[in-house]
Design a protein around this motif. Structure first.
Motif, PDB file in Angstrom:
ATOM      1  N   GLU A 165     -25.988  -2.310 -33.043  1.00 50.77           N
ATOM      2  CA  GLU A 165     -24.781  -2.754 -33.747  1.00 50.77           C
ATOM      3  C   GLU A 165     -24.819  -4.229 -34.141  1.00 50.77           C
ATOM      4  OE1 GLU A 165     -21.435  -1.921 -35.743  1.00 50.77           O
ATOM      5  OE2 GLU A 165     -22.622  -0.450 -34.637  1.00 50.77           O
ATOM      6  N   ASP A 166     -25.407  -5.067 -33.299  1.00 48.16           N
ATOM      7  CA  ASP A 166     -25.425  -6.509 -33.564  1.00 48.16           C
ATOM      8  C   ASP A 166     -26.684  -6.957 -34.308  1.00 48.16           C
ATOM      9  OD1 ASP A 166     -22.991  -6.831 -32.181  1.00 48.16           O
ATOM     10  OD2 ASP A 166     -24.074  -6.871 -30.271  1.00 48.16           O
ATOM     11  N   ALA A 167     -27.374  -6.029 -34.914  1.00 51.20           N
ATOM     12  CA  ALA A 167     -28.660  -6.344 -35.520  1.00 51.20           C
ATOM     13  C   ALA A 167     -28.573  -6.847 -36.949  1.00 51.20           C
ATOM     14  CB  ALA A 167     -29.559  -5.117 -35.472  1.00 51.20           C
ATOM     15  N   ALA A 168     -27.408  -6.837 -37.559  1.00 49.26           N
ATOM     16  CA  ALA A 168     -27.294  -7.214 -38.965  1.00 49.26           C
ATOM     17  C   ALA A 168     -27.829  -8.624 -39.226  1.00 49.26           C
ATOM     18  CB  ALA A 168     -25.848  -7.106 -39.426  1.00 49.26           C
ATOM     19  N   GLU A 169     -27.557  -9.538 -38.317  1.00 46.38           N
ATOM     20  CA  GLU A 169     -28.036 -10.912 -38.501  1.00 46.38           C
ATOM     21  C   GLU A 169     -29.557 -10.970 -38.552  1.00 46.38           C
ATOM     22  OE1 GLU A 169     -26.350 -13.693 -35.734  1.00 46.38           O
ATOM     23  OE2 GLU A 169     -24.341 -12.921 -36.071  1.00 46.38           O
ATOM     24  N   LYS A 170     -30.210 -10.108 -37.790  1.00 49.78           N
ATOM     25  CA  LYS A 170     -31.673 -10.077 -37.791  1.00 49.78           C
ATOM     26  C   LYS A 170     -32.195  -9.272 -38.972  1.00 49.78           C
ATOM     27  CE  LYS A 170     -32.026 -10.342 -32.772  1.00 49.78           C
ATOM     28  NZ  LYS A 170     -32.341  -9.584 -31.555  1.00 49.78           N
ATOM     29  N   ALA A 171     -31.485  -8.218 -39.337  1.00 47.84           N
ATOM     30  CA  ALA A 171     -31.956  -7.325 -40.402  1.00 47.84           C
ATOM     31  C   ALA A 171     -31.812  -7.940 -41.784  1.00 47.84           C
ATOM     32  CB  ALA A 171     -31.212  -5.998 -40.343  1.00 47.84           C
ATOM     33  N   HIS A 172     -30.763  -8.719 -42.007  1.00 48.00           N
ATOM     34  CA  HIS A 172     -30.504  -9.268 -43.340  1.00 48.00           C
ATOM     35  C   HIS A 172     -31.696 -10.049 -43.892  1.00 48.00           C
ATOM     36  CE1 HIS A 172     -28.756 -11.738 -46.538  1.00 48.00           C
ATOM     37  NE2 HIS A 172     -27.977 -10.685 -46.745  1.00 48.00           N
ATOM     38  N   PRO A 173     -32.235 -11.030 -43.157  1.00 48.65           N
ATOM     39  CA  PRO A 173     -33.379 -11.762 -43.722  1.00 48.65           C
ATOM     40  C   PRO A 173     -34.607 -10.876 -43.936  1.00 48.65           C
ATOM     41  CG  PRO A 173     -32.875 -12.553 -41.499  1.00 48.65           C
ATOM     42  CD  PRO A 173     -31.802 -11.599 -41.878  1.00 48.65           C
ATOM     43  N   LEU A 174     -34.751  -9.847 -43.106  1.00 49.72           N
ATOM     44  CA  LEU A 174     -35.871  -8.923 -43.299  1.00 49.72           C
ATOM     45  C   LEU A 174     -35.686  -8.109 -44.575  1.00 49.72           C
ATOM     46  CD1 LEU A 174     -36.282  -7.708 -39.626  1.00 49.72           C
ATOM     47  CD2 LEU A 174     -37.894  -9.130 -40.913  1.00 49.72           C
ATOM     48  N   LEU A 175     -34.460  -7.694 -44.838  1.00 46.15           N
ATOM     49  CA  LEU A 175     -34.189  -6.950 -46.072  1.00 46.15           C
ATOM     50  C   LEU A 175     -34.404  -7.833 -47.296  1.00 46.15           C
ATOM     51  CD1 LEU A 175     -31.107  -4.804 -45.019  1.00 46.15           C
ATOM     52  CD2 LEU A 175     -33.442  -4.007 -45.440  1.00 46.15           C
ATOM     53  N   VAL A 176     -33.994  -9.086 -47.199  1.00 43.42           N
ATOM     54  CA  VAL A 176     -34.212 -10.025 -48.306  1.00 43.42           C
ATOM     55  C   VAL A 176     -35.714 -10.225 -48.522  1.00 43.42           C
ATOM     56  CG1 VAL A 176     -33.906 -12.418 -49.072  1.00 43.42           C
ATOM     57  CG2 VAL A 176     -31.979 -11.167 -48.076  1.00 43.42           C
ATOM     58  N   ALA A 177     -36.469 -10.365 -47.440  1.00 42.60           N
ATOM     59  CA  ALA A 177     -37.927 -10.509 -47.562  1.00 42.60           C
ATOM     60  C   ALA A 177     -38.544  -9.254 -48.169  1.00 42.60           C
ATOM     61  CB  ALA A 177     -38.542 -10.800 -46.190  1.00 42.60           C
ATOM     62  N   ALA A 178     -38.029  -8.088 -47.784  1.00 42.64           N
ATOM     63  CA  ALA A 178     -38.536  -6.829 -48.348  1.00 42.64           C
ATOM     64  C   ALA A 178     -38.233  -6.763 -49.843  1.00 42.64           C
ATOM     65  CB  ALA A 178     -37.914  -5.638 -47.620  1.00 42.64           C
ATOM     66  N   MET A 179     -37.041  -7.220 -50.240  1.00 45.88           N
ATOM     67  CA  MET A 179     -36.706  -7.250 -51.668  1.00 45.88           C
ATOM     68  C   MET A 179     -37.677  -8.154 -52.415  1.00 45.88           C
ATOM     69  SD  MET A 179     -32.504  -7.357 -51.609  1.00 45.88           S
ATOM     70  CE  MET A 179     -32.455  -8.279 -53.112  1.00 45.88           C
ATOM     71  N   GLU A 180     -37.933  -9.320 -51.853  1.00 49.16           N
ATOM     72  CA  GLU A 180     -38.844 -10.271 -52.491  1.00 49.16           C
ATOM     73  C   GLU A 180     -40.269  -9.723 -52.565  1.00 49.16           C
ATOM     74  OE1 GLU A 180     -38.198 -13.784 -50.145  1.00 49.16           O
ATOM     75  OE2 GLU A 180     -36.305 -14.237 -51.168  1.00 49.16           O
ATOM     76  N   ALA A 181     -40.603  -8.830 -51.628  1.00 47.34           N
ATOM     77  CA  ALA A 181     -41.926  -8.209 -51.631  1.00 47.34           C
ATOM     78  C   ALA A 181     -41.985  -7.010 -52.578  1.00 47.34           C
ATOM     79  CB  ALA A 181     -42.297  -7.772 -50.214  1.00 47.34           C
ATOM     80  N   GLY A 182     -40.848  -6.694 -53.204  1.00 44.77           N
ATOM     81  CA  GLY A 182     -40.826  -5.609 -54.182  1.00 44.77           C
ATOM     82  C   GLY A 182     -40.521  -4.240 -53.600  1.00 44.77           C
ATOM     83  N   ASP A 183     -39.957  -4.208 -52.412  1.00 49.06           N
ATOM     84  CA  ASP A 183     -39.587  -2.932 -51.790  1.00 49.06           C
ATOM     85  C   ASP A 183     -38.150  -2.613 -52.203  1.00 49.06           C
ATOM     86  OD1 ASP A 183     -38.971  -0.764 -50.157  1.00 49.06           O
ATOM     87  OD2 ASP A 183     -40.166  -1.525 -48.488  1.00 49.06           O
ATOM     88  N   TYR A 184     -37.997  -1.720 -53.181  1.00 51.43           N
ATOM     89  CA  TYR A 184     -36.684  -1.447 -53.755  1.00 51.43           C
ATOM     90  C   TYR A 184     -35.776  -0.642 -52.833  1.00 51.43           C
ATOM     91  CZ  TYR A 184     -38.171  -3.776 -57.904  1.00 51.43           C
ATOM     92  OH  TYR A 184     -38.589  -4.736 -58.764  1.00 51.43           O
ATOM     93  N   ARG A 185     -36.325  -0.112 -51.747  1.00 46.94           N
ATOM     94  CA  ARG A 185     -35.477   0.520 -50.743  1.00 46.94           C
ATOM     95  C   ARG A 185     -34.560  -0.527 -50.116  1.00 46.94           C
ATOM     96  NH1 ARG A 185     -39.682   2.946 -46.785  1.00 46.94           N
ATOM     97  NH2 ARG A 185     -40.441   0.829 -47.112  1.00 46.94           N
ATOM     98  N   ALA A 186     -35.033  -1.764 -50.025  1.00 45.16           N
ATOM     99  CA  ALA A 186     -34.223  -2.849 -49.476  1.00 45.16           C
ATOM    100  C   ALA A 186     -33.068  -3.187 -50.425  1.00 45.16           C
ATOM    101  CB  ALA A 186     -35.077  -4.079 -49.217  1.00 45.16           C
ATOM    102  N   HIS A 187     -33.308  -3.097 -51.721  1.00 50.04           N
ATOM    103  CA  HIS A 187     -32.223  -3.309 -52.687  1.00 50.04           C
ATOM    104  C   HIS A 187     -31.116  -2.285 -52.421  1.00 50.04           C
ATOM    105  CE1 HIS A 187     -35.470  -5.399 -54.768  1.00 50.04           C
ATOM    106  NE2 HIS A 187     -34.582  -5.936 -55.575  1.00 50.04           N
ATOM    107  N   TYR A 188     -31.549  -1.041 -52.234  1.00 55.01           N
ATOM    108  CA  TYR A 188     -30.581   0.017 -51.962  1.00 55.01           C
ATOM    109  C   TYR A 188     -29.832  -0.240 -50.650  1.00 55.01           C
ATOM    110  CZ  TYR A 188     -28.609   4.401 -50.441  1.00 55.01           C
ATOM    111  OH  TYR A 188     -27.742   5.346 -49.970  1.00 55.01           O
TER     112      TYR A 188
END
Length: 142
Positions: free
Chosen positions: A16-39
């Motif tokens: 439940e408290d993982a959003a703070e850790k997940a957000h930068p990872l999702l942003v990094a995934a977006m920057e790496a071109g992983d469009y699942r992170a955009h979703y």
């Protein structure tokens, strides 16, 4: 493109408290071109989960992901167009996006396409096509 950032973000999101850790990872995934992170981030903005609700950002992220064959993004974007959430209501676009979602592997889209063709929502009513989408949905087991 798939990235380890997205996979790592996904693995920690069960906490439940993982959003703070997940957000930068999702942003990094977006920057790496992983469009699942955009979703994934689009859903955060759509529902106001972990971030302030922002339908325009959600739609923009869904558009990018759907354009890159993320089936779930095409489906959710179709719902946005059908309901007028974050975009101007456009039933023809909704139908086209449900079709894109189906073509990208989202079998539940067949039920929406069946409904739209059966009743002529955003498309010309065609019961024969509706029946075919009904069969596709039924055969998927969903």
């Amino acid at each position: 493109m798939r990235s380890e950032y997205y996979e790592e973000a996904l693995s920690i999101m069960n906490n439940e408290d993982a959003a703070e850790k997940a957000h930068p990872l999702l942003v990094a995934a977006m920057e790496a071109g992983d469009y699942r992170a955009h979703y994934a981030l689009g859903t955060w903005y759509l529902y106001g989960r972990h971030v302030k609700k922002n339908l325009k950002k959600a739609v923009a992220l869904f558009k990018q992901a759907a354009a890159n064959d993320v089936a779930e993004a095409a489906y959710d974007l179709a719902v946005c167009y059908e309901d007028g959430e974050g975009v101007r209501k456009d039933l023809a676009k909704a139908a086209a996006l449900y079709l894109r979602a189906w073509r990208c592997g989202d079998v539940s889209s067949a039920a929406q396409l069946r409904r739209m063709f059966y009743w002529g929502i955003g498309v010309k009513a065609n019961r024969a096509i509706a029946e075919e989408f009904g069969k596709l949905h039924a055969s998927s087991g969903k």
